[in-house]
Scaffold this motif. Structure first.
Motif, PDB file in Angstrom:
ATOM      1  N   GLU A   1      -8.315   4.965  -1.397  1.00 14.43           N
ATOM      2  CA  GLU A   1      -7.927   3.597  -1.056  1.00 14.43           C
ATOM      3  C   GLU A   1      -9.082   2.605  -1.131  1.00 14.43           C
ATOM      4  O   GLU A   1      -8.855   1.404  -1.205  1.00 14.43           O
ATOM      5  N   ILE A  44       0.836  -1.212   0.000  1.00 13.26           N
ATOM      6  CA  ILE A  44       0.000   0.000   0.000  1.00 13.26           C
ATOM      7  C   ILE A  44       0.868   1.259   0.000  1.00 13.26           C
ATOM      8  O   ILE A  44       0.652   2.151  -0.829  1.00 13.26           O
ATOM      9  N   LYS A  52       0.986   3.996  -3.143  1.00 13.87           N
ATOM     10  CA  LYS A  52       0.776   5.438  -2.943  1.00 13.87           C
ATOM     11  C   LYS A  52       1.966   6.239  -3.462  1.00 13.87           C
ATOM     12  O   LYS A  52       1.791   7.278  -4.093  1.00 13.87           O
ATOM     13  N   PHE A 100      -7.669   1.072  -7.146  1.00 14.58           N
ATOM     14  CA  PHE A 100      -6.526   1.237  -6.238  1.00 14.58           C
ATOM     15  C   PHE A 100      -6.172  -0.105  -5.603  1.00 14.58           C
ATOM     16  O   PHE A 100      -5.001  -0.470  -5.495  1.00 14.58           O
ATOM     17  N   ARG A 101      -7.182  -0.851  -5.202  1.00 16.22           N
ATOM     18  CA  ARG A 101      -6.939  -2.159  -4.586  1.00 16.22           C
ATOM     19  C   ARG A 101      -6.310  -3.133  -5.584  1.00 16.22           C
ATOM     20  O   ARG A 101      -5.426  -3.913  -5.234  1.00 16.22           O
TER      21      ARG A 101
END
Length: 160
Positions: A76, A60, A64, A81-82
């Protein structure tokens, strides 16, 4: 789990092992014992612990960093994004960074993921391209099986 090693404990040709296919150095960095006597990557609970630490402490933040480096906004909770984080888990931040640099996205969106499915860079190749597609397919299969084999699904509400 469904993508990495569905029901198998095989060692990959590059040395990844266990239900979550962790490399030895990565597993050690996440608190697992991996030596000639003990390999906690084969223990489901320990392997899950290592994989979850890897995602929260490395994948993560690296996702970012990559997106911030391109000035892209993200939430998030967004599925793209996942999926992006899963690509970092599978291919490594350096390879994901290389493919994002090649794509040169203008905004944070699902378009980044679909472009990743079609582009290669560094060691981000076919297996890496397909990774989030497999994640989505696994979720659909899991969803179908849960609903097909259950008379009901208990939904927990923390407010009650």
């Amino acid at each position: 789990l469904l993508i990495e090693s569905p029901g198998q404990l095989k060692k990959s040709k590059v040395g990844a092992y266990g239900p979550f296919q962790l490399m030895p150095a990565v597993a050690r960095a996440q608190g697992l014992t991996v030596n000639k006597y003990t390999d906690e990557r084969s223990d489901f609970d320990r392997s899950a612990y290592g994989a979850s630490r890897l995602i929260s402490r490395v994948c993560i933040p690296e996702a970012k960093r990559i997106l911030d480096g391109h000035g892209l906004t993200y939430n998030e909770d967004d599925i793209w994004f996942r999926l992006f984080v899963l690509h970092v888990y599978h291919a490594g931040a350096g390879n994901v960074s290389a493919v994002v640099a090649k794509i040169a996205p203008q905004e944070g969106s699902m378009e980044i993921i679909t472009e990743m499915w079609q582009n290669t860079a560094a060691q981000f190749g076919n297996n890496s391209q397909n990774y989030s597609q497999l994640a989505l397919a696994s979720q659909l299969i899991l969803h179908d099986r849960v609903h097909a084999t259950s008379d009901y699904v208990l939904h927990c509400d923390s407010g009650k």
